[in-house]
Design an enzyme around this catalytic site. Structure first.
Site, PDB file in Angstrom:
ATOM      1  CG  ASP A   3      -1.777  -1.264   1.275  1.00  0.00           C
ATOM      2  OD1 ASP A   3      -2.292  -1.677   0.218  1.00  0.00           O
ATOM      3  OD2 ASP A   3      -1.861  -1.860   2.354  1.00  0.00           O
ATOM      4  CE  LYS A  17       3.335  -2.351  -4.410  1.00  0.00           C
ATOM      5  NZ  LYS A  17       2.844  -2.048  -3.049  1.00  0.00           N
ATOM      6  N   GLY A  29      -4.066  -4.430  -4.496  1.00  0.00           N
ATOM      7  CA  GLY A  29      -5.087  -3.440  -4.853  1.00  0.00           C
ATOM      8  C   GLY A  29      -4.374  -2.174  -5.263  1.00  0.00           C
ATOM      9  CG  HIS A  30      -1.245  -2.124  -7.504  1.00  0.00           C
ATOM     10  ND1 HIS A  30      -0.191  -2.593  -8.223  1.00  0.00           N
ATOM     11  CD2 HIS A  30      -1.045  -2.537  -6.231  1.00  0.00           C
ATOM     12  CE1 HIS A  30       0.626  -3.272  -7.425  1.00  0.00           C
ATOM     13  NE2 HIS A  30       0.115  -3.252  -6.215  1.00  0.00           N
ATOM     14  CB  THR A  31      -5.701   3.116  -6.330  1.00  0.00           C
ATOM     15  OG1 THR A  31      -6.155   2.088  -5.463  1.00  0.00           O
ATOM     16  CG2 THR A  31      -6.837   4.052  -6.632  1.00  0.00           C
ATOM     17  CD  GLN A  82       0.998  -8.749  -2.613  1.00  0.00           C
ATOM     18  OE1 GLN A  82       1.800  -9.377  -3.251  1.00  0.00           O
ATOM     19  NE2 GLN A  82      -0.225  -8.552  -3.047  1.00  0.00           N
ATOM     20  N   GLY A 131     -11.118  -3.449   2.313  1.00  0.00           N
ATOM     21  CA  GLY A 131     -11.792  -2.361   3.042  1.00  0.00           C
ATOM     22  C   GLY A 131     -11.398  -2.291   4.514  1.00  0.00           C
ATOM     23  CB  SER A 187       2.901  10.948  -4.870  1.00  0.00           C
ATOM     24  OG  SER A 187       1.502  11.041  -4.994  1.00  0.00           O
TER      25      SER A 187
HETATM   26  P1  IMP Z   1      -2.513 -12.837   1.547  1.00  0.00           P
HETATM   27  O1  IMP Z   1      -1.529 -12.248   0.596  1.00  0.00           O
HETATM   28  O2  IMP Z   1      -3.936 -12.592   1.159  1.00  0.00           O
HETATM   29  O3  IMP Z   1      -2.212 -14.277   1.834  1.00  0.00           O
HETATM   30  O4  IMP Z   1      -2.339 -12.083   2.967  1.00  0.00           O
HETATM   31  C1  IMP Z   1      -1.158 -12.196   3.756  1.00  0.00           C
HETATM   32  C2  IMP Z   1      -0.802 -10.867   4.402  1.00  0.00           C
HETATM   33  O5  IMP Z   1      -0.391  -9.946   3.400  1.00  0.00           O
HETATM   34  C3  IMP Z   1      -1.970 -10.193   5.141  1.00  0.00           C
HETATM   35  O6  IMP Z   1      -1.461  -9.499   6.258  1.00  0.00           O
HETATM   36  C4  IMP Z   1      -2.496  -9.193   4.120  1.00  0.00           C
HETATM   37  O7  IMP Z   1      -3.152  -8.110   4.717  1.00  0.00           O
HETATM   38  C5  IMP Z   1      -1.192  -8.774   3.455  1.00  0.00           C
HETATM   39  N1  IMP Z   1      -1.369  -8.304   2.085  1.00  0.00           N
HETATM   40  C6  IMP Z   1      -1.588  -9.049   0.992  1.00  0.00           C
HETATM   41  N2  IMP Z   1      -1.681  -8.276  -0.100  1.00  0.00           N
HETATM   42  C7  IMP Z   1      -1.508  -7.015   0.322  1.00  0.00           C
HETATM   43  C8  IMP Z   1      -1.461  -5.755  -0.354  1.00  0.00           C
HETATM   44  O8  IMP Z   1      -1.596  -5.656  -1.576  1.00  0.00           O
HETATM   45  N3  IMP Z   1      -1.258  -4.657   0.428  1.00  0.00           N
HETATM   46  C9  IMP Z   1      -1.061  -4.759   1.761  1.00  0.00           C
HETATM   47  N4  IMP Z   1      -1.087  -5.902   2.428  1.00  0.00           N
HETATM   48  C10 IMP Z   1      -1.306  -7.031   1.722  1.00  0.00           C
END
Ligand code: IMP
Length: 415
Positions: A13, A16, A40-42, A209, A287, A404
């Site tokens: 978050d 990126k 979740g890229h915005t 991530q 969310g 940014s």
């Molecule tokens: P998973 O990737 O869904 O298995 O989640 C594992 C951990 O990575 C959890 O703590 C999620 O909240 C975190 N996580 C996974 N994808 C993201 C992301 O795109 N942004 C922030 N945290 C993420």
């Protein structure tokens, strides 16, 4: 050489999506190389927020989206995001590696089951089936995209998965149809990307991530299931390290984390609430409210080291406005020892006492004032904001070249 990699330096978050969009404007291709629909890229264009879970956000610039071998693909998301691109006038379909893995309905179910089993210590996953899909891949029973186009191979994999997990895989007829629909785009992506790089075409590799969520380099077990660090570009895309000319680390002006796990500089209450609301720190995919804290230099130094970061793109500077003083964690005290660069080992981090420095803040500015700064450039930033940036550059030993100052594209300054 025209290969550029974008890597998150914190717990994801970092923003990126926006940085990838900006850097992809003159690129030919933009590639997602790890993870799946947990990202979740915005990108915000003319106040319209475009969210990408599966396609690289940089494709909103018109660069051809690609999905590499090391990803776990949610095909429904791919189809939805092709439509999203159409809605902004971009008619394209992603190139997808034959070897990319597929997330099946059973994987999402398993994500729920595993979190229930862990009940007292859940990871807080996005429940998108990411971990189970990667673990089936490691067990050599995972469904690859090309299996969807080969009835016999698919039935064989399904039997293995069902026998192992003692659960039905779920209805995947729809996935077969989607794969057939995308048939012409399913390719040997590695060869294509290498060819294009050799011809001098610019390719952006968009990480998802962040470094501290890397399965090997992160705060295990509170991590995701893929490598989120630079090595994943090479292993997932079959592109050698010498083909990447620049590695850009993206960091946010403060730290956030979604889900469970150690967080030495976490702010509980007060200023944390203010930053969460101001920065709209709620998960793009789930969310969930994000946990918020001050910048953590020892962990950032580690991220910069393991990724060989060349320069930094810095996001959400505007969110810190209005704070009287801003803290930066310079180092930790761990059992009386001073730690300046911290390996993200959970046991060590649990004992870490952050040592802070305090910097003066700068006043709140209106959106219009920030917009004017984006036009005038670096010199127009509030003096204390410049001091904040320069202090971080010095502490991290890397230049911050892009800052940014608002979610929308255009709200940034170069340095
Ligand atoms: P998973 O990737 O869904 O298995 O989640 C594992 C951990 O990575 C959890 O703590 C999620 O909240 C975190 N996580 C996974 N994808 C993201 C992301 O795109 N942004 C922030 N945290 C993420």
């Amino acid at each position: 050489m025209p290969g550029l990699a974008i890597i998150g330096l914190q717990w994801g978050d970092e923003g990126k999506g926006k940085i990838s969009y900006l850097l992809s404007k003159d690129a030919e291709y933009v590639v997602r190389f790890q993870g799946g629909a947990n990202a979740g890229h915005t990108v915000v264009l003319d106040d319209r927020e475009l969210r990408f879970n599966m396609l690289p956000a940089g494709s909103a610039s018109g660069a051809k989206p690609c999905i590499a071998s090391g990803t776990v693909v949610d095909l429904n998301e791919v189809i939805e995001e092709i439509e999203l691109l159409k809605s902004i006038g971009i008619n394209t379909e992603p190139l997808i590696s034959k070897n990319a893995s597929i997330v099946l309905p059973i994987h999402k179910k398993l994500d729920d089951i595993i979190e229930e089993i862990r009940s007292r210590e859940p990871i807080g996953t996005t429940r998108r089936g990411i971990g189970p899909a990667y673990s089936d891949k490691a067990l050599r029973i995972g469904v690859k995209i090309e299996d969807l186009l080969d009835y016999e191979s698919l039935q064989n994999k399904i039997r293995l998965i069902e026998d192992l997990h003692k659960l039905p895989v779920g209805d995947i007829k729809e996935y077969v149809k989607l794969a057939e629909k995308l048939y012409v785009n399913i390719c040997d992506l590695e060869i294509r990307l290498n060819d294009e790089l050799d011809k001098g075409k610019k390719i952006i590799f968009e990480g998802a991530q962040g470094t501290l969520l890397d399965i090997d380099q992160g705060t295990y077990p509170y991590v995701t299931s893929s490598n989120t660090t630079i090595g994943a570009v090479f292993t997932s895309c079959g592109v050698g390290p010498k083909k990447i000319s620049e590695i850009i680390g993206v960091m946010k002006a403060y730290t956030t984390r979604v889900g469970a796990g150690v967080f030495p500089t976490e702010l509980k209450g007060g200023e944390g609430e203010i930053l969460r609301e101001k920065g709209r720190e709620y998960g793009t995919t789930t969310g969930r409210p994000r946990r918020v804290g001050w910048l953590d230099i020892p962990l950032l130094r580690y991220s910069i080291m393991v990724n060989s970061v060349d320069w930094i793109a810095f996001t959400k500077l505007d969110v810190l406005s209005g704070l009287k003083r801003i803290k930066i964690c310079l180092e930790y005290d761990v059992d009386g020892e001073t730690i300046k660069i911290a390996s993200p080992n959970v046991r060590t981090l649990e004992k870490a006492k952050p040592i802070y420095t305090h910097l003066d803040g700068w006043p709140n500015l209106t959106r219009e004032e920030w917009r004017k700064i984006s036009v005038k450039g670096w010199d127009a930033l509030p003096e204390n904001a410049k001091i904040y940036i320069e202090t971080i550059e010095e502490l991290l030993g890397r230049p911050i070249k892009l800052i940014s100052i608002g979610a929308s594209s255009g709200m940034e300054v170069a340095k």
